[in-house]
Design a protein around this motif. Structure first.
Motif, mmCIF file in Angstrom:
data_model
loop_
_atom_site.group_PDB
_atom_site.id
_atom_site.type_symbol
_atom_site.label_atom_id
_atom_site.label_comp_id
_atom_site.label_asym_id
_atom_site.label_seq_id
_atom_site.Cartn_x
_atom_site.Cartn_y
_atom_site.Cartn_z
ATOM 1 N N SER A 1 -4.435 4.200 -2.290
ATOM 2 C CA SER A 1 -4.015 2.807 -2.773
ATOM 3 C C SER A 1 -5.245 1.975 -2.921
ATOM 4 N N ASP B 1 -6.332 -0.010 -1.125
ATOM 5 C CA ASP B 1 -7.243 -0.411 0.217
ATOM 6 C C ASP B 1 -8.449 0.516 0.195
ATOM 7 N N ARG C 1 0.981 -1.149 -0.058
ATOM 8 C CA ARG C 1 0.137 -0.080 0.036
ATOM 9 C C ARG C 1 0.797 1.277 -0.141
#
Ligand code: CDP
Length: 234
Positions: free
Chosen positions: A194, A196, A51
């Protein structure tokens, strides 16, 4: 007294350390993955580093394009040196295709393209309620002028990243980013960008390379993030 070394949490997946001076912070990305909607939380080794690397790469690209961010440098091993900025309590979410909450909450077919893209803004509070312009101003989160700039910035970031991803045969479905004020009062990009906090699909197969792999148990999350990293960096 020096604040160096002091820590504070930044969500569930990062920890902030004070940097060498009071204008910088070190953001440590943890191997922590969670989904509020699906009530899942796991430690998945390797996600923090990837990430941090993808986010650093994206911030570098934005900076090259003249879009200001808090990024200073990737310190590697899941740590990023950033400028300290005054963060807005907002989550800015451009959506280019329908997925996730958009499909759950509205009558729209998964994968429908939005042209022009939709901009959703949530508050970083409690269970992240969705805001509108009046809420943002009334709650004193940002002024009307700042909000206009935040929206303009969101479209600049989205246009740039969507085209960049498309060059790599990737569809940027939606993503979340955060904004803050720097020392000059300019509104710049903070936090992380990212997998995520985004949805990315292969343009041809529609395979996900983002947190949906974790949400829906569709395979190895680290492998999916690494595949995205490889595709973005070639
Ligand atoms: O994920 P879902 O569509 O249910 O919720 P959303 O808030 O509409 O999120 C749209 C996009 O923003 C997804 O890619 C989320 O992963 C990302 N997001 C995030 O990373 N963190 C949040 N707190 C909210 C959204």
């Amino acid at each position: 007294m020096s604040k160096k070394g002091l820590l504070f949490n930044c969500g569930k997946s990062k920890v902030m350390h004070f940097g060498e001076d009071e204008n910088t912070l070190v953001m440590s990305f943890l191997d922590s993955v969670s989904s509020y909607t699906y009530n899942k939380h796991e430690r998945i080794v390797g996600t923090g580093v990837v990430r941090c690397d993808i986010s650093s790469f994206i911030f570098e690209k934005l900076e090259e394009k003249g879009i200001k961010t808090h990024f200073i440098k990737n310190l590697n091993n899941g740590k990023m040196l950033v400028k300290k900025i005054d963060m807005f309590k907002l989550e800015v979410i451009p959506r280019n295709y329908a997925a996730g909450s958009m499909v759950r909450n509205y009558p729209v077919i998964h994968g429908t393209r939005f042209d022009p893209p939709i901009l959703k803004i949530d508050m970083k509070y409690s269970n992240d309620p969705m805001l509108n312009d009046d809420y943002i101003v009334a709650l004193g989160i940002a002024t009307k002028k700042e909000l206009e700039r935040i929206k303009e910035l969101a479209h600049e970031v989205n246009n740039f990243l969507s085209s960049f991803f498309l060059e790599k045969e990737l569809l940027l479905v939606d993503f979340k980013f955060e904004v803050g004020r720097n020392e000059k009062g300019e509104i710049i990009v903070g936090d992380e960008i990212s997998p995520d906090g985004m949805r990315v699909w292969d343009r041809n197969t529609y395979v996900s390379m983002d947190k949906d792999v974790f949400r829906f148990g569709k395979g190895d999350l680290v492998e999916a993030y690494k595949e995205l990293q490889k595709r973005l960096m070639v």
